[in-house]
Every structure is written in C-alpha cells, then in structure tokens.
Design a protein around this motif. Structure first.
Motif, mmCIF file in Angstrom:
data_model
loop_
_atom_site.group_PDB
_atom_site.id
_atom_site.type_symbol
_atom_site.label_atom_id
_atom_site.label_comp_id
_atom_site.label_asym_id
_atom_site.label_seq_id
_atom_site.Cartn_x
_atom_site.Cartn_y
_atom_site.Cartn_z
ATOM 1 N N VAL A 1 34.184 40.121 43.624
ATOM 2 C CA VAL A 1 35.516 40.018 42.213
ATOM 3 C C VAL A 1 36.402 40.352 42.878
ATOM 4 O O VAL A 1 38.015 40.347 42.186
ATOM 5 N N ASP B 1 38.687 37.237 41.960
ATOM 6 C CA ASP B 1 38.737 37.355 40.798
ATOM 7 C C ASP B 1 38.825 38.123 40.228
ATOM 8 O O ASP B 1 38.170 38.639 39.088
ATOM 9 N N ARG C 1 31.654 33.159 36.193
ATOM 10 C CA ARG C 1 33.284 33.903 36.274
ATOM 11 C C ARG C 1 32.522 35.144 34.873
ATOM 12 O O ARG C 1 33.263 36.167 34.921
ATOM 13 N N ARG D 1 29.675 37.360 35.087
ATOM 14 C CA ARG D 1 30.041 38.167 36.119
ATOM 15 C C ARG D 1 31.164 39.557 35.450
ATOM 16 O O ARG D 1 30.651 40.652 35.494
ATOM 17 N N GLU E 1 37.652 28.951 33.111
ATOM 18 C CA GLU E 1 35.761 29.364 32.960
ATOM 19 C C GLU E 1 35.082 29.630 34.391
ATOM 20 O O GLU E 1 34.803 30.318 34.843
ATOM 21 N N PRO F 1 35.988 30.090 39.791
ATOM 22 C CA PRO F 1 35.222 30.704 40.810
ATOM 23 C C PRO F 1 33.824 29.653 41.336
ATOM 24 O O PRO F 1 33.313 29.654 42.517
#
Length: 402
Positions: free
Chosen positions: A51, A54, A116, A119, A375, A378
């Motif tokens: 992450v 992000d 995303r 996660r 959304e 990534p």
C-alpha cells in the motif's frame, strides 16, 4: 454463526454442558492469548509494502474513520445507554470500533471486488484492533476510576502499561526478528523451527510485557509490526502457522461468546436501548465516519456505502469486553457494557455473515460496468493484471519468493 449458536446451546444458560464462567481465569487466559496471537500475526503479515503507492484508503479509514467512529459511538452511548458516564460510553465505543475481516471473508477474497477496495478493508481490519488497544486500556482505567473501583492515578497507570509494552515490543519484535532473520540467512533454521520461533515470539511479546507490568496486547501488536519490518516478509510462510493457530483458537472464543455473553443477554429481560445502539453501531456510527473519511477522492457512492457497511465486529471486541468485565463484574456498568457489546457483535455475526457474499457479488458486478473509476486504479496497472491472470511476472519472469 455456527460456533456462537453451539456455545449458546451447550453453555451454562441452556444445556449446561460447557461449564463456562465469566469469572474463570482459564477463559480469560484463552481469550487473551488468542487475541495476542491474532494481533502479532496480523501486524507482522500486513503487507505495508503493497500500500506504499496507495495508502490513501487504508490511511483514511484508520486515522480519520476510526477516531470519528469512536467519538460518534461514545456520544450515542452516553445519551442512549442507561447509567453510562462519559468514560464508560467511550470504552463501549472503543471496544466496538475495531473491525474483523474474518466475518466478511467473502468480501476480501471475492475477485469481483476491486483489488484496491479489498486491500483497504483487509489492511484496516488487520491494524485497527491494535491501534484501538491502548485506548481500550486507557478508558478501562478511566471508567473504573469513575465507578470508584479502580486506581486513583489511572492516567499514570495506563501510560505506564503502554510504555512498558513498547519496550517489550522493541525487544521481542526488533531483536527477536533480527536474530531469527540472521539464523535463517546462515541456514541454521528449518521450516518447522521457524514456525515454532515465530509462535514463541508472539507469546513472548505478550507474556513478557505482562510480566513487567505492561499491556500484553500493545506489545503483541507492536512486536508484530517490528518483526514484519525487520524480516521484510521473508518469513511470511512460516508465520502462517501462528496465523492458523490464532484462527483455530478464535473458534473457541466464539463458542465462549455464545455461551456466556449471548446466553446471559437472552436470560435477562430484553431492553430496547442496547438493541437500538447495536443497530446504530453497525450503520450510522460506522458508515457516516467512513463517508467523511473518504470525502474528496471521487469514489462512487456505492463504494462508500459498501466499505461503510463491511465493518464487522468480531474477535477483538469480544476479548476487549471480557477484559473490561474483569474490572466491572457484578456492577451496573458491567451490565450496560455486556448488553451493548453483545447485541452489536451478535447482530454483526448474523447480518455481515449473511450479506457478505451476495453484496460483494452485486457490488463487483456494478463496478465492473464502470470503465474508468478510481476504485480500479491500482488494479489496472499492467503488472498486477498480468500476475493475477497468469500467476507470472511481466515478460515471463517469475516474481521473487517472499
């Protein structure tokens, strides 16, 4: 749901086959060790590296959404629950703030839900129970002093516990992690010895902190973070043993919850206020702070609602409640806490358990129809897409083993 129902049926308030008691030291020890294993395992295996590019979503959920959830829950508890002072209201809110991804497993494992989003929910649930732990410790001390049953110097006592826990976490997580990594690099370990060593470190972080007067849960969580940092994920496979053991022990805790908390609540006359609080805790108290935390990043309303709803309350809340009850047993504060916590967790077990799979599938299908949305950002990077589809790194090169 199955283990809670089994505990209710077999527990002391029904068939009496399981002679559980809230005052049992054995019950408390089992639940505390279970949470310690889960905290260490979650903290050491959460892939913070994943992450780094992000961190917006999990960061907002943890550092904006979580405090707002505690504040909103405390405010409602103070005005809604009978006899709840500000300290007890804050304690109830903090106990019920952490989420448990295990109750919404169909969400974080459903490939239809964007990577995303899955996660972010997974990282949130892996870290928020550890972040909430020192606040639970603090509010237990404050509420006990407010009830006239705790230490007068509650502030210093709570700070001392947290400070000593950080020392224990540093010794076990940093020193222990480096020693194990060094041994592995020299070829002195086997797969089994690594599994045993990680389990031993998790237990040592908790027990060592308690032995010196610190908070064992803060130490387990902090030790797990430091262990994962110094080992850089190279012992992730060996750590799966501790994770599995914690998961297995959690089934026992859910049985205890059904036998004691649910059984005791059902044996008393029903009160509308704790039920109203439970419904509010799962909806507005969770969903409004999440919506506020996610403002300004252009997520779809369906995504905000989806992430707000999937904040199931689970293992950490059960263990925190048991620890609090050790302080407030046989008091009006204890009765208020049990009622509010039990109805909230029980409602979450049923509602999130039933809704996880169908809502995840429906939400995934809805987002799949949107071509370019934040959304998916990534997940649309080529290396992620290729690896997910083919199990291989771009250009045919296999990714390095963790």
């Amino acid at each position: 749901m199955v283990f809670v129902a089994a505990g209710l049926i077999l527990g002391p308030y029904a068939l009496g086959i399981l002679p559980f008691s809230l005052s049992s030291k054995t019950i408390l020890t089992i639940t505390e060790l279970t949470l310690a294993l889960v905290l260490f395992s979650d903290a050491s295996t959460v892939r913070l590296r994943d992450v780094e590019g992000d961190a917006t979503l999990p960061g907002r959920l943890l550092f904006v959404g979580l405090p707002l959830t505690i504040a909103a829950g405390a405010l409602l508890a103070y005005y809604l629950l009978p006899g709840a002072g500000w300290a007890l209201a804050a304690l109830i809110a903090t106990i019920l703030a952490p989420t448990d991804a295990a109750l919404g497993l169909a969400v974080v494992t459903n490939q239809a839900v964007p990577v995303r989003i899955r996660r972010a929910l997974n990282v949130e649930s892996g870290l928020n129970d550890g972040i909430a732990t020192p606040f639970v410790t603090f509010f237990i001390a404050v509420a006990a002093a407010e009830e006239g049953i705790g230490e007068h110097a509650w502030g210093l006592e709570a700070l001392k516990e947290i400070g000593l826990a950080i020392v224990a976490a540093a010794v076990v997580g940093f020193v222990g992690g480096n020693l194990l990594a060094f041994a592995k690099s020299r070829g002195w370990t086997s797969e089994v010895s690594e599994q045993i060593a990680i389990l031993a470190l998790a237990l040592l972080a908790y027990a060592g902190s308690v032995a010196i007067g610190g908070n064992g849960f803060v130490a387990a969580f902090g030790g797990g973070i430091l262990f994962g940092t110094v080992t850089k994920g190279r012992l992730g496979a060996a750590g799966a043993f501790t994770e599995t053991l914690g998961l297995t022990a959690s089934f026992v805790v859910w049985t205890i919850f059904g036998a004691l908390f649910v059984g005791m609540t059902f044996s008393h006359a029903l009160s509308a206020r704790p039920i109203v609080y439970a419904v509010s805790s799962l909806t507005v108290i969770r969903m409004v702070p999440v919506a506020l935390a996610l403002m300004g990043i252009n997520l779809r309303p369906a995504t905000v609602a989806f992430m707000g709803w999937f904040g199931p309350r689970g293992l950490a809340s059960v263990v925190f409640a048991l620890i609090a009850l050790e302080e407030f047993d046989h008091s009006s504060a204890g009765d208020t806490l049990v009622a509010a916590v039990t109805w909230t967790i029980l409602s979450s077990v049923v509602l999130h358990g039933i809704s996880a799979s169908p809502l995840a599938a429906r939400y995934g299908a809805l987002i799949a129809q949107e071509p370019d949305v934040p959304e998916k950002a990534p997940a649309e990077e080529p290396w992620i897409r290729l690896r997910d589809l083919a199990g291989r790194h771009p250009l045919g090169r296999q990714p390095e083993k963790e």
